[in-house]
Write an enzyme that holds these catalytic residues in place. Structure first.
Site, PDB file in Angstrom:
ATOM      1  CE  LYS A  34      -0.184  -0.080   5.064  1.00  0.00           C
ATOM      2  NZ  LYS A  34      -1.248  -0.182   6.423  1.00  0.00           N
ATOM      3  CE1 TYR A 255      15.025  31.828   4.524  1.00  0.00           C
ATOM      4  CE2 TYR A 255      14.957  29.300   4.170  1.00  0.00           C
ATOM      5  CZ  TYR A 255      14.668  30.905   3.595  1.00  0.00           C
ATOM      6  OH  TYR A 255      14.599  31.134   2.143  1.00  0.00           O
TER       7      TYR A 255
END
Length: 361
Positions: A34, A255
């Site tokens: 899956k 950042y």
């Protein structure tokens, strides 16, 4: 220069399936593929795992893709069907289905099929997710056996909530509940074991086992890696250095300047980021593999780049290969640094990543 590449070893997938066969030699194997083969590519995974006895998927769309690729083996919908319109489609395409609600059962009874469907009856033994309660089993079995749309060989199944915790007593509670239920209703076909239960031999006499993550070379157990269970990682996620620069003690990186250099050092900028599926929440210190050693992530993960500390005496060059996880660096370790699990890392790679399949057999 190729940047972010997910290299999938078909040979590793086959090796890992062989380990399942050794551990569960008396059981049939349903290869769970899956979520696009746990992020490895549904069709390629299924083809590599062709020695499995059946395939397990979550959604009917995944089953259609397998059939369209020419795969004729049994396919089980692990979440069952979601709409009564799906029922004739299951019959025509020889899809098997899990039944876990009264609504599903009623819709199946009301259908008019030429070919009956094989049903797996999911019993909730304590996970409290999908499945009927134990006190509903007698009624469901009677109705399923009376329904002409259901084939005779019903499989009783359950799912263990804590199989990855080998000492958790709830495993034995669930198994005892399931065993009593199976005996009380004389059910001869059963399925309990996921990857963790296969490895720990928690329920050794299942007719079917349902391995998932272990097929991809990843340990289902807490605080361990696939290699500890003789599994080989199927995926190597790698990229390249695109820039190297020197920084001074006290310089901040990335950042918000979340990392500050404690010494003069060299940094490498690496072409991968959350735009490729690398986890944005990876912490300072998360390891990557470069030229035979681990180097730490520093600063925040950006959309397209991460930065690592090479050390002050590094000899690395632009274009050198960086491995984010794979044989050299267990994905389980990376996941731990990111406060997540390997399953999520594998499944979240994006379409920007280049996929490459290799077979060393």
């Amino acid at each position: 220069m190729k940047t972010a590449v997910a290299e999938v070893s078909l040979s590793a997938l086959k090796h890992n399936l062989l380990q399942v066969k050794k551990l569960a030699k008396d059981s049939k194997i349903m290869a769970v593929c899956k979520a696009n083969g746990y992020g490895h590519g549904l069709i390629k995974v299924a083809e590599a795992l062709s020695d499995a006895d059946a395939y397990g998927v979550a959604r009917i769309e995944e089953a259609f893709k397998l059939r369209a690729s020419g795969i004729s083996k049994s396919i089980l919908l692990l979440e069952g069907f979601f709409s009564e319109e799906d029922i004739p489609v299951l019959s025509v395409n020889n899809f098997q289905t899990v039944i876990h609600t009264e609504q599903q059962l009623a819709q199946l009874e009301q259908s008019n099929l030429d070919i009956p469907i094989k049903v797996w009856l999911k019993i909730d033994t304590g996970m409290s997710r999908l499945g009927i309660s134990i006190n509903q089993v007698e009624e469901f079995l009677a109705r399923l056996k009376a329904c002409p749309n259901v084939s005779d060989d019903i499989v009783a199944m359950t799912h263990l909530a804590c199989a990855d915790e080998i000492d958790n007593e709830f495993n034995h509670t669930q198994i005892a509940r399931f065993t009593r239920c199976v005996k009380a209703h004389n059910l001869s076909k059963t399925s309990v074991s996921n990857s963790a239960a296969v490895i720990t031999n928690l329920f050794y006499n299942s007719t079917w086992v349902r391995p998932g993550i272990m097929l991809y070379g990843v340990s289902p157990m807490q605080n361990s890696s696939g290699s500890e269970n003789n599994l080989i990682p199927a995926m190597t996620f790698k990229t390249k250095i695109i820039s190297i620069k020197s920084i001074l003690t006290g310089d901040k990186v990335g950042y918000s300047g979340t990392w500050q250099a404690k010494q003069d050092t060299n940094l490498a900028v690496i072409a991968v980021g959350y735009g490729d599926g690398y986890p944005r929440h990876a912490k300072n210190g998360t390891p990557v593999w470069l030229n035979g050693r681990e180097v730490p992530l520093v600063g925040r993960v950006s959309m397209d780049m991460i930065t690592v500390d090479l050390g002050p005496h590094s000899q690395d060059k632009i274009g050198d290969e960086v491995i984010l996880w794979g044989n050299e660096l267990a994905i389980e370790r990376v996941a731990a640094w990111c406060d997540t699990i390997a399953y999520e890392l594998l499944c979240q790679l994006t379409t920007r990543v280049e996929w490459k399949y290799i077979n060393t057999d």
